[in-house]
Design a protein around this motif. Structure first.
Motif, short mmCIF file in Angstrom:
data_model
loop_
_atom_site.label_atom_id
_atom_site.label_comp_id
_atom_site.label_asym_id
_atom_site.label_seq_id
_atom_site.Cartn_x
_atom_site.Cartn_y
_atom_site.Cartn_z
N TRP A 58 -22.70 -12.52 -99.36
CA TRP A 58 -21.59 -12.91 -98.51
C TRP A 58 -21.04 -11.68 -97.79
O TRP A 58 -21.41 -10.54 -98.08
N ALA A 59 -20.18 -11.93 -96.83
CA ALA A 59 -19.52 -10.85 -96.09
C ALA A 59 -18.02 -11.14 -96.06
O ALA A 59 -17.62 -12.31 -95.99
N PRO A 60 -17.16 -10.13 -96.11
CA PRO A 60 -15.71 -10.34 -96.13
C PRO A 60 -15.18 -11.12 -94.94
O PRO A 60 -14.15 -11.78 -95.04
N TRP A 66 -16.22 -18.72 -98.39
CA TRP A 66 -15.17 -19.02 -99.38
C TRP A 66 -15.15 -20.49 -99.77
O TRP A 66 -14.60 -20.86 -100.81
N VAL A 67 -15.77 -21.34 -98.97
CA VAL A 67 -15.80 -22.77 -99.28
C VAL A 67 -16.58 -23.03 -100.56
O VAL A 67 -16.23 -23.92 -101.33
N GLU A 68 -17.62 -22.24 -100.80
CA GLU A 68 -18.47 -22.48 -101.96
C GLU A 68 -18.03 -21.74 -103.21
O GLU A 68 -18.63 -21.91 -104.28
N GLY A 91 -18.32 -2.60 -93.69
CA GLY A 91 -17.80 -1.37 -93.12
C GLY A 91 -17.88 -0.20 -94.08
O GLY A 91 -18.53 -0.28 -95.13
N PRO A 92 -17.21 0.90 -93.76
CA PRO A 92 -17.33 2.12 -94.57
C PRO A 92 -16.60 2.11 -95.90
O PRO A 92 -16.89 2.92 -96.78
N ASP A 93 -15.65 1.20 -96.09
CA ASP A 93 -14.85 1.18 -97.30
C ASP A 93 -15.37 0.15 -98.29
O ASP A 93 -15.15 -1.06 -98.13
N ALA A 94 -16.08 0.61 -99.33
CA ALA A 94 -16.64 -0.32 -100.32
C ALA A 94 -15.56 -1.03 -101.11
O ALA A 94 -15.80 -2.09 -101.70
N GLY A 95 -14.34 -0.48 -101.12
CA GLY A 95 -13.25 -1.11 -101.85
C GLY A 95 -12.89 -2.47 -101.29
O GLY A 95 -12.27 -3.30 -101.99
N VAL A 96 -13.29 -2.73 -100.05
CA VAL A 96 -13.02 -4.03 -99.43
C VAL A 96 -13.68 -5.16 -100.21
O VAL A 96 -13.15 -6.28 -100.29
N VAL A 97 -14.83 -4.89 -100.80
CA VAL A 97 -15.56 -5.93 -101.53
C VAL A 97 -14.77 -6.41 -102.74
O VAL A 97 -14.59 -7.61 -102.96
#
Length: 215
Positions: A58-60, A66-68, A91-97
Motif C-alpha cells: 500500500w501507499a500512504p 484503507w477500505v480493506e 517519500g524520504p521520511d520512513a516514519g510516515v509508514v
C-alpha cells in the motif's frame, strides 16, 4: 494518480482465475523473503511455515488501501493467518509508514517501510510486481504463492479459496504436524544488488509460482 485509481477499481472487480503453469519448466517455489519491520524486527517467510501469509502493498496516499484494512485486520486475528503490510512510495521520511498505519488502525502482524518501487532493494522485489495499490500476494501454508490480488481483498473470496485448498490438501486442515524431519520448499535469496543484465525498462524479476490465482 487518477489512472492508478481507475486501474485499481477495474482490477479489484476481477474474478478468480488460475494462471497457466509453464510446461517447459520445473515448478518453482516462492523465495524466502526477509523484511525488517518499522520496529526493527526481522521476519522471514519461513518463520510462518504452516500458516497462510498475506503480504499487502500500500501507499500512504492511496485512499482505496484503507477500505480493506478491517478485512485484513480480521484475517490477521486468525491463528492460521498472518498479514504483513508493506508501505511503498511514501517519500524520504520512513516514519510516515508507521504514522499512517496507526492513523488507519492497521493491526497486522507487521508493518514494513519498503521505500520506493524504483529502489533495487525494495521488498516488493522479493515477492512480485506491484503496478498499483493496493496489491496483495498470498502464500499457502507450504510457502508457495497461490494468489495474486490486484485491488481490494475480499473476505468471502479468501475464505472460499482456503476451504477449497484444505479440501485438496487435508494435511493443512488442522491435522497435527508430522514428526518426520520437514524439507523446506522455500528458496533462500539475497537482494543486495540489482540484476546488472536487466534492461532499464524491464519489470522486476520474481520467482514464478507453480499455481497462482488472480483476483
Amino acid at each position: 494518480m487518477r489512472k492508478l485509481l481507475i486501474g485499481s477499481l477495474m482490477m479489484g472487480m476481477a474474478v478468480f482465475m488460475t494462471a497457466p503453469v509453464h510446461a517447459n519448466s520445473e515448478p518453482t517455489k516462492a523465495i524466502n523473503f526477509e523484511f525488517v519491520d518499522v520496529n526493527g524486527k526481522s521476519l522471514k517467510l519461513s518463520d510462518f511455515k504452516g500458516k497462510w501469509v498475506l503480504v499487502n502493498f500500500w501507499a500512504p496516499w492511496c485512499p482505496l488501501c484503507w477500505v480493506e484494512v478491517p478485512t485484513l485486520n480480521e484475517l490477521n486475528k486468525r491463528k492460521d493467518f498472518v498479514v504483513i503490510g508493506v508501505g511503498l512510495d511514501y517519500g524520504p521520511d520512513a516514519g510516515v509508514v508507521k504514522e499512517t498505519a496507526e492513523r488507519h488502525s492497521i493491526e497486522f502482524h507487521a508493518v514494513v517501510a519498503g521505500g520506493a518501487r524504483r529502489n533495487p532493494d525494495s521488498p516488493f522485489r522479493q515477492v512480485g510486481p506491484v503496478d498499483f495499490y493496493p496489491t496483495s500476494y498470498i502464500y499457502d501454508p507450504d510457502g508457495e504463492i497461490v494468489m495474486f490480488i490486484p485491488g481490494q481483498v475480499r473476505m468471502n473470496k479468501i475464505l472460499a479459496f482456503m476451504d477449497d485448498y484444505k479440501a485438496k490438501n487435508p494435511q493443512f486442515a488442522g491435522a497435527k504436524p508430522s514428526t518426520a524431519a520437514p524439507t523446506s520448499p522455500i528458496k533462500e535469496v539475497t537482494f543486495s544488488k540489482p540484476q546488472p543484465s536487466a534492461p532499464a525498462n524491464a519489470a522486476p524479476a520474481t520467482n514464478k509460482p507453480r499455481r497462482t490465482t488472480t483476483y
